[in-house]
Design a protein around this motif. Structure first.
Motif, PDB file in Angstrom:
ATOM      1  N   MET A   1       0.830  -1.204   0.000  1.00 46.11           N
ATOM      2  CA  MET A   1       0.000   0.000   0.000  1.00 46.11           C
ATOM      3  C   MET A   1       0.857   1.243   0.000  1.00 46.11           C
ATOM      4  O   MET A   1       0.748   2.108  -0.838  1.00 46.11           O
ATOM      5  CB  MET A   1      -0.937   0.010   1.228  1.00 46.11           C
ATOM      6  N   GLY A   2       1.806   1.302   1.009  1.00 45.50           N
ATOM      7  CA  GLY A   2       2.692   2.464   1.075  1.00 45.50           C
ATOM      8  C   GLY A   2       3.644   2.527  -0.088  1.00 45.50           C
ATOM      9  O   GLY A   2       3.993   3.588  -0.581  1.00 45.50           O
ATOM     10  N   GLY A   3       4.109   1.308  -0.604  1.00 42.95           N
ATOM     11  CA  GLY A   3       5.027   1.283  -1.753  1.00 42.95           C
ATOM     12  C   GLY A   3       4.385   1.856  -2.983  1.00 42.95           C
ATOM     13  O   GLY A   3       5.012   2.535  -3.772  1.00 42.95           O
ATOM     14  N   GLY A   4       3.075   1.600  -3.183  1.00 39.40           N
ATOM     15  CA  GLY A   4       2.375   2.130  -4.354  1.00 39.40           C
ATOM     16  C   GLY A   4       2.367   3.631  -4.349  1.00 39.40           C
ATOM     17  O   GLY A   4       2.518   4.283  -5.375  1.00 39.40           O
ATOM     18  N   ALA A   5       2.210   4.232  -3.223  1.00 39.27           N
ATOM     19  CA  ALA A   5       2.208   5.689  -3.149  1.00 39.27           C
ATOM     20  C   ALA A   5       3.562   6.251  -3.500  1.00 39.27           C
ATOM     21  O   ALA A   5       3.687   7.288  -4.153  1.00 39.27           O
ATOM     22  CB  ALA A   5       1.764   6.139  -1.746  1.00 39.27           C
ATOM     23  N   GLY A   6       4.637   5.511  -3.157  1.00 30.60           N
ATOM     24  CA  GLY A   6       5.991   5.986  -3.475  1.00 30.60           C
ATOM     25  C   GLY A   6       6.253   5.973  -4.952  1.00 30.60           C
ATOM     26  O   GLY A   6       6.845   6.890  -5.507  1.00 30.60           O
ATOM     27  N   ILE A   7       5.813   4.947  -5.641  1.00 24.32           N
ATOM     28  CA  ILE A   7       6.040   4.851  -7.078  1.00 24.32           C
ATOM     29  C   ILE A   7       5.276   5.928  -7.815  1.00 24.32           C
ATOM     30  O   ILE A   7       5.732   6.486  -8.795  1.00 24.32           O
ATOM     31  CB  ILE A   7       5.614   3.440  -7.557  1.00 24.32           C
ATOM     32  N   GLY A   8       4.122   6.287  -7.343  1.00 24.26           N
ATOM     33  CA  GLY A   8       3.319   7.311  -7.992  1.00 24.26           C
ATOM     34  C   GLY A   8       3.963   8.680  -7.898  1.00 24.26           C
ATOM     35  O   GLY A   8       3.556   9.593  -8.587  1.00 24.26           O
ATOM     36  N   GLY A   9       4.973   8.838  -7.118  1.00 19.99           N
ATOM     37  CA  GLY A   9       5.653  10.123  -7.053  1.00 19.99           C
ATOM     38  C   GLY A   9       5.129  10.991  -5.951  1.00 19.99           C
ATOM     39  O   GLY A   9       5.499  12.152  -5.860  1.00 19.99           O
ATOM     40  N   GLY A  10       4.282  10.418  -5.038  1.00 13.12           N
ATOM     41  CA  GLY A  10       3.707  11.238  -3.985  1.00 13.12           C
ATOM     42  C   GLY A  10       4.700  11.539  -2.876  1.00 13.12           C
ATOM     43  O   GLY A  10       5.460  12.482  -2.916  1.00 13.12           O
ATOM     44  N   SER A  18       9.136  10.484 -11.168  1.00 15.41           N
ATOM     45  CA  SER A  18       9.515  11.842 -11.593  1.00 15.41           C
ATOM     46  C   SER A  18      11.010  12.109 -11.474  1.00 15.41           C
ATOM     47  O   SER A  18      11.524  13.054 -12.065  1.00 15.41           O
ATOM     48  CB  SER A  18       8.741  12.865 -10.761  1.00 15.41           C
ATOM     49  N   SER A  19      11.717  11.254 -10.730  1.00 17.16           N
ATOM     50  CA  SER A  19      13.167  11.437 -10.615  1.00 17.16           C
ATOM     51  C   SER A  19      13.896  11.126 -11.912  1.00 17.16           C
ATOM     52  O   SER A  19      15.061  11.482 -12.079  1.00 17.16           O
ATOM     53  CB  SER A  19      13.714  10.545  -9.484  1.00 17.16           C
ATOM     54  N   LEU A  20      13.226  10.447 -12.850  1.00  9.85           N
ATOM     55  CA  LEU A  20      13.830  10.125 -14.154  1.00  9.85           C
ATOM     56  C   LEU A  20      13.600  11.221 -15.185  1.00  9.85           C
ATOM     57  O   LEU A  20      14.034  11.084 -16.333  1.00  9.85           O
ATOM     58  CB  LEU A  20      13.251   8.807 -14.680  1.00  9.85           C
ATOM     59  N   ASP A  21      12.922  12.289 -14.819  1.00  6.88           N
ATOM     60  CA  ASP A  21      12.622  13.371 -15.760  1.00  6.88           C
ATOM     61  C   ASP A  21      13.914  14.091 -16.150  1.00  6.88           C
ATOM     62  O   ASP A  21      14.590  14.699 -15.305  1.00  6.88           O
ATOM     63  CB  ASP A  21      11.643  14.345 -15.117  1.00  6.88           C
ATOM     64  N   ALA A  22      14.294  14.005 -17.460  1.00  6.81           N
ATOM     65  CA  ALA A  22      15.515  14.666 -17.939  1.00  6.81           C
ATOM     66  C   ALA A  22      15.283  16.126 -18.243  1.00  6.81           C
ATOM     67  O   ALA A  22      16.242  16.883 -18.443  1.00  6.81           O
ATOM     68  CB  ALA A  22      16.047  13.948 -19.175  1.00  6.81           C
ATOM     69  N   TYR A  23      14.047  16.526 -18.343  1.00  4.20           N
ATOM     70  CA  TYR A  23      13.714  17.913 -18.675  1.00  4.20           C
ATOM     71  C   TYR A  23      13.086  18.567 -17.437  1.00  4.20           C
ATOM     72  O   TYR A  23      11.873  18.592 -17.263  1.00  4.20           O
ATOM     73  CB  TYR A  23      12.748  17.966 -19.861  1.00  4.20           C
ATOM     74  N   LYS A  24      13.950  19.033 -16.579  1.00  2.00           N
ATOM     75  CA  LYS A  24      13.500  19.616 -15.324  1.00  2.00           C
ATOM     76  C   LYS A  24      12.796  20.938 -15.581  1.00  2.00           C
ATOM     77  O   LYS A  24      13.225  21.738 -16.411  1.00  2.00           O
ATOM     78  CB  LYS A  24      14.675  19.810 -14.384  1.00  2.00           C
ATOM     79  N   LYS A  25      11.719  21.127 -14.875  1.00  2.00           N
ATOM     80  CA  LYS A  25      10.912  22.323 -15.043  1.00  2.00           C
ATOM     81  C   LYS A  25      11.364  23.418 -14.088  1.00  2.00           C
ATOM     82  O   LYS A  25      11.762  23.147 -12.946  1.00  2.00           O
ATOM     83  CB  LYS A  25       9.425  22.017 -14.792  1.00  2.00           C
ATOM     84  N   ILE A  26      11.304  24.650 -14.555  1.00  2.00           N
ATOM     85  CA  ILE A  26      11.679  25.807 -13.756  1.00  2.00           C
ATOM     86  C   ILE A  26      10.419  26.613 -13.496  1.00  2.00           C
ATOM     87  O   ILE A  26       9.589  26.803 -14.389  1.00  2.00           O
ATOM     88  CB  ILE A  26      12.739  26.666 -14.470  1.00  2.00           C
ATOM     89  N   GLU A  27      10.306  27.062 -12.270  1.00  2.00           N
ATOM     90  CA  GLU A  27       9.139  27.865 -11.929  1.00  2.00           C
ATOM     91  C   GLU A  27       9.121  29.147 -12.749  1.00  2.00           C
ATOM     92  O   GLU A  27      10.162  29.702 -13.103  1.00  2.00           O
ATOM     93  CB  GLU A  27       9.163  28.209 -10.433  1.00  2.00           C
ATOM     94  N   ASP A  28       7.929  29.602 -13.095  1.00  2.00           N
ATOM     95  CA  ASP A  28       7.791  30.781 -13.956  1.00  2.00           C
ATOM     96  C   ASP A  28       8.438  32.027 -13.345  1.00  2.00           C
ATOM     97  O   ASP A  28       9.034  32.841 -14.048  1.00  2.00           O
ATOM     98  CB  ASP A  28       6.309  31.062 -14.224  1.00  2.00           C
ATOM     99  N   HIS A  29       8.371  32.164 -12.022  1.00  2.00           N
ATOM    100  CA  HIS A  29       8.916  33.377 -11.413  1.00  2.00           C
ATOM    101  C   HIS A  29      10.445  33.374 -11.388  1.00  2.00           C
ATOM    102  O   HIS A  29      11.064  34.382 -11.071  1.00  2.00           O
ATOM    103  CB  HIS A  29       8.358  33.551  -9.989  1.00  2.00           C
ATOM    104  N   LEU A  30      11.044  32.207 -11.697  1.00  2.00           N
ATOM    105  CA  LEU A  30      12.504  32.125 -11.758  1.00  2.00           C
ATOM    106  C   LEU A  30      13.049  32.349 -13.158  1.00  2.00           C
ATOM    107  O   LEU A  30      14.259  32.453 -13.344  1.00  2.00           O
ATOM    108  CB  LEU A  30      12.975  30.763 -11.231  1.00  2.00           C
ATOM    109  N   MET A  31      12.179  32.366 -14.175  1.00  2.00           N
ATOM    110  CA  MET A  31      12.606  32.553 -15.575  1.00  2.00           C
ATOM    111  C   MET A  31      12.742  34.027 -15.894  1.00  2.00           C
ATOM    112  O   MET A  31      11.954  34.852 -15.435  1.00  2.00           O
ATOM    113  CB  MET A  31      11.592  31.928 -16.535  1.00  2.00           C
ATOM    114  N   VAL A  32      13.773  34.318 -16.702  1.00  2.00           N
ATOM    115  CA  VAL A  32      14.004  35.692 -17.152  1.00  2.00           C
ATOM    116  C   VAL A  32      13.945  35.713 -18.672  1.00  2.00           C
ATOM    117  O   VAL A  32      14.723  35.016 -19.330  1.00  2.00           O
ATOM    118  CB  VAL A  32      15.374  36.224 -16.660  1.00  2.00           C
ATOM    119  N   ARG A  33      13.047  36.473 -19.253  1.00  2.00           N
ATOM    120  CA  ARG A  33      12.916  36.586 -20.707  1.00  2.00           C
ATOM    121  C   ARG A  33      13.510  37.918 -21.146  1.00  2.00           C
ATOM    122  O   ARG A  33      13.187  38.963 -20.597  1.00  2.00           O
ATOM    123  CB  ARG A  33      11.437  36.505 -21.126  1.00  2.00           C
TER     124      ARG A  33
END
Length: 409
Positions: A1-10, A18-33
Motif C-alpha cells: 500500500m505504502g510502496g504504491g504511493a511511493g512509485i506514484g511520485g507522492g 519523476s526522478s527520471l525526468d531529464a527535462y526539469k521544469k523551472i518555476e515561472d517566477h525564476l525565468m528571465v525573458r
C-alpha cells in the motif's frame, strides 16, 4: 500500500518516477525573458525551418547518379513510338516502310500504327483503316502471305481500282492531311524507317498531284521516341515542324554536303543567330503548317544516334523495411537533319527518312531515395542541432551584455 504511493511520485522514501525526468521544469517566477533571447529564438526557428525544408526537398528529389559502360544487351526488340502529322498528304497514299541491317524489310507497316484523316484546317475526319495505296484487308493479307513466302524481299503491287484513283484525287482537291500515330517494333540493330507515298502507283500520284515533286511532305513531329519514357527524358524531335522553306533548310542540289555543315556556314555568313532562334521558336509553337504549295516537296532525312539507357529507381515502404527496384530500358538520341529538294525530272518521291544507329556505350541512371528512417534521423539532428546552437548563442549574447553593462557602471 505504502510502496504504491511511493512509485506514484507522492511521498515517502520510495522510488519516484519523476526522478527520471531529464527535462526539469523551472518555476515561472525564476525565468528571465530578454529581447536578445527572443531575437536569437526567432533566428533559430527560421534556420530550423530552412534546413528542415532542405532535408525534405532532398528526400523528395533523390540524387541522380549516371554511369557509362559497354552495352551488353542482345536479342531485344525496340519499340518506336511516333505521332507525326502531314497536313498536305492524304492517308490514302501514305505508308511506312522499315528496314534494318539484319536484312528485315517491312513494307507498308501497319499493326499498331494508325492513320487519322484531317481536313484542311487540321480537324479530324475519322480514322483511315486501309493499307497504303488503298489496298483492302483481303489484298493486304495476300501481300503478307506472299512476302513471307518470298522471304520478305518482294514488293507486291496490285493494279489499283479506278475508284481509288478518284479517292486520292478527291482528297488532294479537298487538301486533306493525315496524322500517323502509334508504335511499331523493330530489331535492336541499326536501320531506318521512312514515311512516303511509295506504296502508291506513280501514275496515280501524277494524276492526283499533277507532278510528284508537288507532293507537300511538310510535317510536324509531335512525338518520336525509341523506348519507354522516364522522368527527365528529352526527345529532341518532339514538337519539331518542317515545311522546307528557304529560311529553314539549305537546299543542297548536289546532295553531297550535309545540312548541318551548310547551315553552320550560312549562320556564319549572315550572322543572324538571334533572328534564327526567334523564327525557330515561332515554328515550334505552330502545330500545323497549312501552306499549300510545293515548298515542302523533297526528301527529309533525320540521322539519329541512339544511346541505350537504363533507368533505375529504388522504392521502399514501411520505414524502409520493404524495398524494390524499378528498371526501365529505353534509348536517348541525338539528331542531325538533312534536306534535299526534289525536282520534276528526278523521278524520286518526297519522303521523310529516320535513319538510326546505336552507340556501343550504354548509360545507367540510378535514382535512390534514402530510407525514411535515415531521413527522419537527419531531420531530428537538424532540429536538435539548431536548438542547441541557438541556446549556446543566447547564453553567449547574455554574457556579453552582462559584461558591457558592468563596464558602464
Amino acid at each position: 500500500m505504502g510502496g504504491g504511493a511511493g512509485i506514484g511520485g507522492g511521498g515517502g522514501g520510495g522510488f519516484s518516477l519523476s526522478s527520471l525526468d531529464a527535462y526539469k521544469k523551472i518555476e515561472d517566477h525564476l525565468m528571465v525573458r530578454t529581447t536578445s533571447g527572443a531575437i536569437v529564438s526567432l533566428l533559430g526557428i527560421a534556420l530550423m525551418c530552412i534546413l528542415g525544408a532542405s532535408e525534405i526537398l532532398n528526400y523528395i528529389t533523390p540524387p541522380v547518379v549516371k554511369q557509362m559502360a559497354v552495352d551488353g544487351t542482345q536479342n531485344e526488340l525496340m519499340t518506336v513510338r511516333m505521332d507525326i502529322t502531314f497536313p498536305r498528304v492524304p492517308c490514302s497514299v501514305l505508308s511506312v516502310d522499315a528496314y534494318d541491317q539484319s536484312g528485315k524489310n517491312d513494307q507498308d507497316v501497319r499493326g499498331e500504327l494508325h492513320k487519322e484523316r484531317l481536313n484542311k484546317d487540321g480537324k479530324s475526319l475519322g480514322s483511315y483503316d486501309k493499307a497504303g495505296g488503298g489496298v483492302t484487308d483481303e489484298e493486304d493479307a495476300l501481300i503478307q502471305d506472299l512476302q513471307q513466302f518470298f522471304g520478305g524481299g518482294m514488293k507486291v503491287v496490285f493494279q489499283k481500282r479506278a475508284e481509288h484513283s478518284r479517292e486520292v484525287k478527291h482528297a488532294v482537291e479537298k487538301k486533306e492531311g493525315c496524322r500517323l500515330y502509334g508504335r511499331m517494333h523493330v530489331q535492336r540493330v541499326g536501320g531506318n524507317f521512312h514515311i512516303s507515298a511509295h506504296a502508291e502507283e506513280y501514275e496515280t500520284l501524277q494524276h492526283a498531284f499533277g507532278a510528284v515533286n508537288k507532293i507537300n511532305i511538310s510535317h510536324t513531329i509531335t512525338h518520336l521516341s525509341f523506348g519507354a519514357g522516364y522522368p527527365g527524358l528529352v526527345n529532341p524531335l518532339d514538337g519539331v515542324a518542317r515545311s522546307g522553306s528557304d529560311d529553314e533548310f539549305h537546299y543542297d542540289e548536289s546532295s553531297k554536303d550535309s545540312r548541318s555543315s551548310d547551315r553552320k556556314n550560312i549562320e556564319k555568313e549572315k550572322e543572324e543567330e538571334e533572328k534564327r532562334k526567334k523564327k525557330e521558336q515561332v515554328r515550334r509553337s505552330r502545330l500545323m503548317d497549312l501552306t499549300w504549295d510545293e515548298n515542302g516537296s523533297g526528301v527529309y532525312k533525320y540521322f539519329l544516334k541512339l544511346v541505350p539507357t537504363f533507368y533505375r529507381t529504388h522504392r521502399s515502404v514501411f520505414l524502409g523495411l520493404f524495398s524494390w527496384t524499378k528498371s526501365v530500358s529505353t534509348n536517348q538520341y541525338s539528331v542531325t537533319e538533312y534536306f534535299r529538294k526534289t525536282d520534276a525530272w528526278s523521278g524520286s518521291l518526297p519522303a521523310v527518312y529516320f535513319l538510326y544507329d546505336f552507340s556501343p556505350i550504354a548509360v545507367t541512371i540510378d535514382t535512390k531515395r534514402p530510407h525514411f528512417v535515415y531521413f527522419l534521423t537527419r531531420l531530428c539532428a537538424v532540429c536538435g542541432g539548431v536548438f542547441a546552437f541557438a541556446h549556446m548563442i543566447s547564453n553567449l549574447v547574455d554574457a556579453l551584455l552582462t559584461i558591457i553593462t558592468k563596464k558602464k557602471r
